[in-house]
Design a protein around this motif. Sequence first.
Motif, PDB file in Angstrom:
ATOM      1  N   LEU A  45      -6.829 -13.880 -13.074  1.00 20.55           N
ATOM      2  CA  LEU A  45      -5.542 -13.383 -13.584  1.00 20.55           C
ATOM      3  C   LEU A  45      -5.263 -11.972 -13.105  1.00 20.55           C
ATOM      4  O   LEU A  45      -4.114 -11.622 -12.808  1.00 20.55           O
ATOM      5  CB  LEU A  45      -5.531 -13.423 -15.114  1.00 20.55           C
ATOM      6  CG  LEU A  45      -5.487 -14.808 -15.778  1.00 20.55           C
ATOM      7  CD1 LEU A  45      -5.548 -14.664 -17.278  1.00 20.55           C
ATOM      8  CD2 LEU A  45      -4.234 -15.562 -15.357  1.00 20.55           C
ATOM      9  N   LEU A  46      -6.310 -11.153 -13.009  1.00 23.64           N
ATOM     10  CA  LEU A  46      -6.139  -9.769 -12.586  1.00 23.64           C
ATOM     11  C   LEU A  46      -5.608  -9.695 -11.159  1.00 23.64           C
ATOM     12  O   LEU A  46      -4.710  -8.903 -10.853  1.00 23.64           O
ATOM     13  CB  LEU A  46      -7.470  -9.025 -12.700  1.00 23.64           C
ATOM     14  CG  LEU A  46      -7.420  -7.500 -12.541  1.00 23.64           C
ATOM     15  CD1 LEU A  46      -6.541  -6.881 -13.607  1.00 23.64           C
ATOM     16  CD2 LEU A  46      -8.820  -6.916 -12.592  1.00 23.64           C
ATOM     17  N   GLU A  94       0.811  -1.208   0.000  1.00 24.91           N
ATOM     18  CA  GLU A  94       0.000   0.000   0.000  1.00 24.91           C
ATOM     19  C   GLU A  94       0.854   1.272   0.000  1.00 24.91           C
ATOM     20  O   GLU A  94       0.463   2.290  -0.564  1.00 24.91           O
ATOM     21  CB  GLU A  94      -0.923   0.005   1.224  1.00 24.91           C
ATOM     22  CG  GLU A  94      -1.999  -1.068   1.187  1.00 24.91           C
ATOM     23  CD  GLU A  94      -2.903  -0.946  -0.026  1.00 24.91           C
ATOM     24  OE1 GLU A  94      -3.262   0.203  -0.384  1.00 24.91           O
ATOM     25  OE2 GLU A  94      -3.242  -1.986  -0.624  1.00 24.91           O
ATOM     26  N   THR A  95       2.008   1.209   0.647  1.00 24.41           N
ATOM     27  CA  THR A  95       2.853   2.403   0.772  1.00 24.41           C
ATOM     28  C   THR A  95       3.858   2.552  -0.366  1.00 24.41           C
ATOM     29  O   THR A  95       4.510   3.596  -0.484  1.00 24.41           O
ATOM     30  CB  THR A  95       3.613   2.399   2.106  1.00 24.41           C
ATOM     31  OG1 THR A  95       4.411   1.198   2.198  1.00 24.41           O
ATOM     32  CG2 THR A  95       2.644   2.440   3.282  1.00 24.41           C
ATOM     33  N   CYS A  96       3.996   1.530  -1.194  1.00 23.93           N
ATOM     34  CA  CYS A  96       4.973   1.586  -2.292  1.00 23.93           C
ATOM     35  C   CYS A  96       4.516   2.598  -3.344  1.00 23.93           C
ATOM     36  O   CYS A  96       3.362   2.576  -3.795  1.00 23.93           O
ATOM     37  CB  CYS A  96       5.139   0.200  -2.924  1.00 23.93           C
ATOM     38  SG  CYS A  96       6.354   0.153  -4.258  1.00 23.93           S
ATOM     39  N   THR A  97       5.411   3.478  -3.744  1.00 27.44           N
ATOM     40  CA  THR A  97       5.088   4.515  -4.733  1.00 27.44           C
ATOM     41  C   THR A  97       5.608   4.178  -6.134  1.00 27.44           C
ATOM     42  O   THR A  97       5.328   4.902  -7.085  1.00 27.44           O
ATOM     43  CB  THR A  97       5.684   5.867  -4.300  1.00 27.44           C
ATOM     44  OG1 THR A  97       7.107   5.738  -4.129  1.00 27.44           O
ATOM     45  CG2 THR A  97       5.066   6.330  -2.977  1.00 27.44           C
ATOM     46  N   VAL A  98       6.357   3.086  -6.239  1.00 31.26           N
ATOM     47  CA  VAL A  98       6.889   2.672  -7.541  1.00 31.26           C
ATOM     48  C   VAL A  98       5.784   1.973  -8.329  1.00 31.26           C
ATOM     49  O   VAL A  98       5.087   1.106  -7.787  1.00 31.26           O
ATOM     50  CB  VAL A  98       8.090   1.717  -7.356  1.00 31.26           C
ATOM     51  CG1 VAL A  98       8.645   1.301  -8.717  1.00 31.26           C
ATOM     52  CG2 VAL A  98       9.168   2.380  -6.518  1.00 31.26           C
ATOM     53  N   PRO A  99       5.578   2.335  -9.589  1.00 30.06           N
ATOM     54  CA  PRO A  99       4.536   1.679 -10.395  1.00 30.06           C
ATOM     55  C   PRO A  99       4.737   0.168 -10.463  1.00 30.06           C
ATOM     56  O   PRO A  99       5.858  -0.319 -10.623  1.00 30.06           O
ATOM     57  CB  PRO A  99       4.705   2.322 -11.780  1.00 30.06           C
ATOM     58  CG  PRO A  99       5.383   3.624 -11.517  1.00 30.06           C
ATOM     59  CD  PRO A  99       6.275   3.392 -10.341  1.00 30.06           C
ATOM     60  N   SER A 100       3.644  -0.566 -10.341  1.00 31.10           N
ATOM     61  CA  SER A 100       3.715  -2.029 -10.365  1.00 31.10           C
ATOM     62  C   SER A 100       4.049  -2.536 -11.763  1.00 31.10           C
ATOM     63  O   SER A 100       3.705  -1.905 -12.767  1.00 31.10           O
ATOM     64  CB  SER A 100       2.393  -2.633  -9.902  1.00 31.10           C
ATOM     65  OG  SER A 100       2.140  -2.337  -8.547  1.00 31.10           O
ATOM     66  N   THR A 101       4.694  -3.674 -11.799  1.00 31.93           N
ATOM     67  CA  THR A 101       4.955  -4.347 -13.076  1.00 31.93           C
ATOM     68  C   THR A 101       3.797  -5.300 -13.365  1.00 31.93           C
ATOM     69  O   THR A 101       2.892  -5.472 -12.539  1.00 31.93           O
ATOM     70  CB  THR A 101       6.276  -5.126 -13.005  1.00 31.93           C
ATOM     71  OG1 THR A 101       6.232  -6.027 -11.879  1.00 31.93           O
ATOM     72  CG2 THR A 101       7.449  -4.191 -12.834  1.00 31.93           C
ATOM     73  N   HIS A 102       3.824  -5.921 -14.529  1.00 34.01           N
ATOM     74  CA  HIS A 102       2.764  -6.855 -14.919  1.00 34.01           C
ATOM     75  C   HIS A 102       3.391  -8.101 -15.529  1.00 34.01           C
ATOM     76  O   HIS A 102       4.430  -8.030 -16.192  1.00 34.01           O
ATOM     77  CB  HIS A 102       1.820  -6.217 -15.932  1.00 34.01           C
ATOM     78  CG  HIS A 102       1.122  -4.991 -15.415  1.00 34.01           C
ATOM     79  ND1 HIS A 102       0.033  -5.052 -14.585  1.00 34.01           N
ATOM     80  CD2 HIS A 102       1.389  -3.666 -15.604  1.00 34.01           C
ATOM     81  CE1 HIS A 102      -0.369  -3.824 -14.289  1.00 34.01           C
ATOM     82  NE2 HIS A 102       0.443  -2.962 -14.879  1.00 34.01           N
TER      83      HIS A 102
END
Length: 314
Positions: A30-31, A12-20
């Motif tokens: 899958l989502l 929740e606190t991570c500001t780095v965009p998630s990978t996929h």
Amino acid sequence: MNKIDAFYQDKETCTVPSTHVIDGTDSSPLLEIDELFGAADVLSICNAEKRRRVLLALSVAGTLLTLAFLLYDEAEIHGLILACGAMILCLFFVRHISERMDCHRKYLEYRVLAECLRCQYFLTYAGITASVLDILPWSVRKGIPWITEILKGIPAAEDAEKHSVLSCWINDQKKYHEKALRKTEIEDRRNGLAAKAVLIVTIVTYMAALVFELAVYGKGGATADQDVMRIILKIMLGTMSAVTLFTGNYYGKMSLSNVIDDHKRMISLYETAEEEIAKYGESEELLLSLAREFLNENSTWYSYQSKNKPEIIM
């Protein structure tokens, strides 16, 4: 706070965009798998960078401590005893910060979680209803039990649509390991060159010291110039030991030779899978076998990397 809560808090606190795993995922489950994977992947990468900086700081501080004490002892620069004290405090401070960040554990365990989720994603994407939990290595089940709890929470895929995973999983992962292998081999060569350079300088310095002592042997008491020369030779030998300490503590904690072997095994695994698929197609049995080997390799990586915890070495 338990480890599951810590993971979700970090998520929740991570500001780095998630990978996929695959861009454009829009179906359940899958989502949900992709969302968890993206968080675990990014958090593992961030903690890996923190761990690298901790190792670098510990290695530099340990090396400077060795050099400061060497100069204090041999060159009699008495003020450097204060520098020794400062470096010792620095070592314990960095270690304390490392333990508070918990970056070593998070780097490893979040990576294991990410790879388990990647594996589950591709099995589901391929239309296979089997759960990763059914083939998860026992060492992961017992060593990182909180990961199994997260995997249990993933809804089962019923009547999932079947897609080919040859390109998005097997081909892409082989390319990743080929690229990572080249990068790791460069680091390993750099470490090897540093070790050879230290060895050569050490041998040359030792031979110089031997020739010097033979030359002055039997000439009576030592002169001031001879004492200075001895101090210089001792400092050079000590400096080489300090450099060895740095490379051993920094590169040694990376287990580069093991990582190189891992990449080579994974490349071979994916090449074999490509050949099998070309002959027999993407059967469920083949993909489950690939997934099992994939998870076993991930478990092996976790096992030896767990021993590389940042430590104070003086």
